[in-house]
Write a protein that holds these residues in place. Structure first.
Motif, short mmCIF file in Angstrom:
data_model
loop_
_atom_site.label_atom_id
_atom_site.label_comp_id
_atom_site.label_asym_id
_atom_site.label_seq_id
_atom_site.Cartn_x
_atom_site.Cartn_y
_atom_site.Cartn_z
N TYR A 92 0.91 -1.24 -0.55
CA TYR A 92 0.09 0.27 0.01
C TYR A 92 0.55 1.08 0.13
CZ TYR A 92 -4.24 -2.60 0.70
OH TYR A 92 -5.31 -3.62 0.59
N TYR A 93 0.30 2.29 -1.14
CA TYR A 93 1.34 3.40 -1.08
C TYR A 93 0.77 4.61 -0.68
CZ TYR A 93 4.97 1.05 -3.98
OH TYR A 93 5.39 -0.54 -4.00
N CYS A 94 1.21 5.37 0.24
CA CYS A 94 0.59 6.52 0.25
C CYS A 94 0.87 7.60 -0.68
CB CYS A 94 0.72 7.97 1.28
SG CYS A 94 0.08 8.85 1.74
N ALA A 95 -0.10 8.41 -1.51
CA ALA A 95 0.40 9.86 -2.12
C ALA A 95 -0.36 10.48 -2.59
CB ALA A 95 -0.29 8.98 -4.01
N ALA A 96 0.15 12.44 -2.98
CA ALA A 96 0.00 13.14 -2.69
C ALA A 96 0.07 13.71 -3.71
CB ALA A 96 0.82 13.64 -1.38
N LYS A 97 -1.44 14.71 -3.83
CA LYS A 97 -0.97 15.86 -5.50
C LYS A 97 -1.36 16.85 -4.77
CE LYS A 97 -3.38 16.07 -8.69
NZ LYS A 97 -4.15 17.49 -8.79
N GLY A 98 -0.42 18.16 -6.14
CA GLY A 98 -1.27 19.56 -5.93
C GLY A 98 -2.38 20.12 -6.81
N GLY A 99 -2.31 20.83 -6.77
CA GLY A 99 -3.74 21.41 -8.12
C GLY A 99 -5.25 21.42 -7.66
N GLY A 100 -5.99 21.59 -7.99
CA GLY A 100 -7.16 21.24 -7.85
C GLY A 100 -8.16 20.42 -8.51
N LEU A 101 -7.17 19.70 -8.70
CA LEU A 101 -8.25 18.14 -9.56
C LEU A 101 -8.23 17.06 -8.38
CD1 LEU A 101 -9.88 17.45 -12.13
CD2 LEU A 101 -7.64 16.24 -13.01
N ARG A 102 -9.41 16.96 -8.15
CA ARG A 102 -9.47 15.43 -7.61
C ARG A 102 -9.49 13.81 -9.00
NH1 ARG A 102 -13.87 17.69 -5.31
NH2 ARG A 102 -15.38 15.56 -6.72
N THR A 103 -8.84 13.55 -8.49
CA THR A 103 -8.20 12.02 -8.80
C THR A 103 -7.93 10.92 -8.66
OG1 THR A 103 -6.37 11.30 -11.29
CG2 THR A 103 -5.44 13.00 -9.85
N THR A 104 -8.10 9.76 -9.60
CA THR A 104 -7.88 8.74 -8.78
C THR A 104 -6.96 7.84 -10.41
OG1 THR A 104 -9.42 7.50 -10.13
CG2 THR A 104 -10.37 7.95 -8.27
N ALA A 105 -6.08 8.57 -10.12
CA ALA A 105 -4.70 8.03 -12.05
C ALA A 105 -4.22 8.43 -10.89
CB ALA A 105 -5.26 8.33 -12.71
N SER A 106 -2.99 6.94 -11.05
CA SER A 106 -1.99 7.18 -10.22
C SER A 106 -0.37 8.25 -10.60
CB SER A 106 -1.06 5.33 -9.66
OG SER A 106 -0.69 5.42 -11.56
N ASN A 107 -0.80 8.30 -12.34
CA ASN A 107 -0.01 9.03 -12.94
C ASN A 107 0.49 10.81 -12.08
OD1 ASN A 107 1.23 7.12 -14.23
ND2 ASN A 107 0.20 7.58 -15.96
N ASP A 108 -0.90 11.17 -11.67
CA ASP A 108 -1.04 12.11 -11.73
C ASP A 108 -0.52 13.14 -10.37
OD1 ASP A 108 -4.09 12.62 -13.10
OD2 ASP A 108 -2.24 12.46 -14.05
N TYR A 109 -0.66 11.58 -9.92
CA TYR A 109 0.46 11.96 -7.93
C TYR A 109 1.29 12.07 -8.25
CZ TYR A 109 -4.37 11.27 -6.10
OH TYR A 109 -5.32 11.27 -5.72
N PRO A 110 2.61 13.15 -7.68
CA PRO A 110 3.93 13.67 -8.14
C PRO A 110 4.55 12.43 -6.81
CG PRO A 110 2.88 15.61 -7.52
CD PRO A 110 2.07 14.74 -8.01
N TYR A 111 3.41 13.28 -5.95
CA TYR A 111 4.81 12.35 -4.37
C TYR A 111 3.87 11.33 -3.77
CZ TYR A 111 5.57 17.10 -4.11
OH TYR A 111 5.96 18.76 -5.01
#
Length: 122
Positions: A92-111
């Motif tokens: 299990y991986y924790c991920a985080a992103k900025g910006g204003g878009l909620r997304t379930t795509a792993s590629n959208d998470y930089p951290y």
């Protein structure tokens, strides 16, 4: 930059519970969404749940069994996993992103965190 550190994985019997934690540090003010993904051997990484401003979403496979929550002052997000099944076993991986878009795509998470292993015995 944002750093993420997961904890709480382990071995549990089917039907049992675990709580995963993910502590964020660094530029936490830039975080808009915190999420959990998982990856089982031989499978692609898949979305589990996200939390943003009190709004949550879950994969169909975990709805009703998993709960994501966030402790804002501690910059920590949790994943309470109940009624665990053998098919929930994964890293299990924790991920985080900025910006204003909620997304379930792993590629959208930089951290990403380093991952924590969850094993469910039948």
């Amino acid at each position: 930059q944002v750093q993420l550190v997961e904890s709480g994985g382990g071995l549990v019997q089917a039907g049992g519970s675990l709580r995963l934690s993910c502590a964020a540090s660094g530029r936490t003010y830039s975080i808009y969404v915190m999420a959990w993904f998982r990856q089982a051997p031989g499978k692609e990484r898949e979305f589990v749940a996200y939390w943003t401003g009190g709004v949550t979403d879950y994969a169909d496979s975990v709805k009703g069994r998993f709960t994501i929550s966030r402790d804002n002052p501690a910059n920590t997000v949790y994943l309470q996993m109940n009624s665990l099944k053998p098919e929930d076993a994964a890293v299990y991986y924790c991920a985080a992103k900025g910006g204003g878009l909620r997304t379930t795509a792993s590629n959208d998470y930089p951290y990403w965190g380093q991952g924590t292993q969850v094993t469910v015995s039948s």
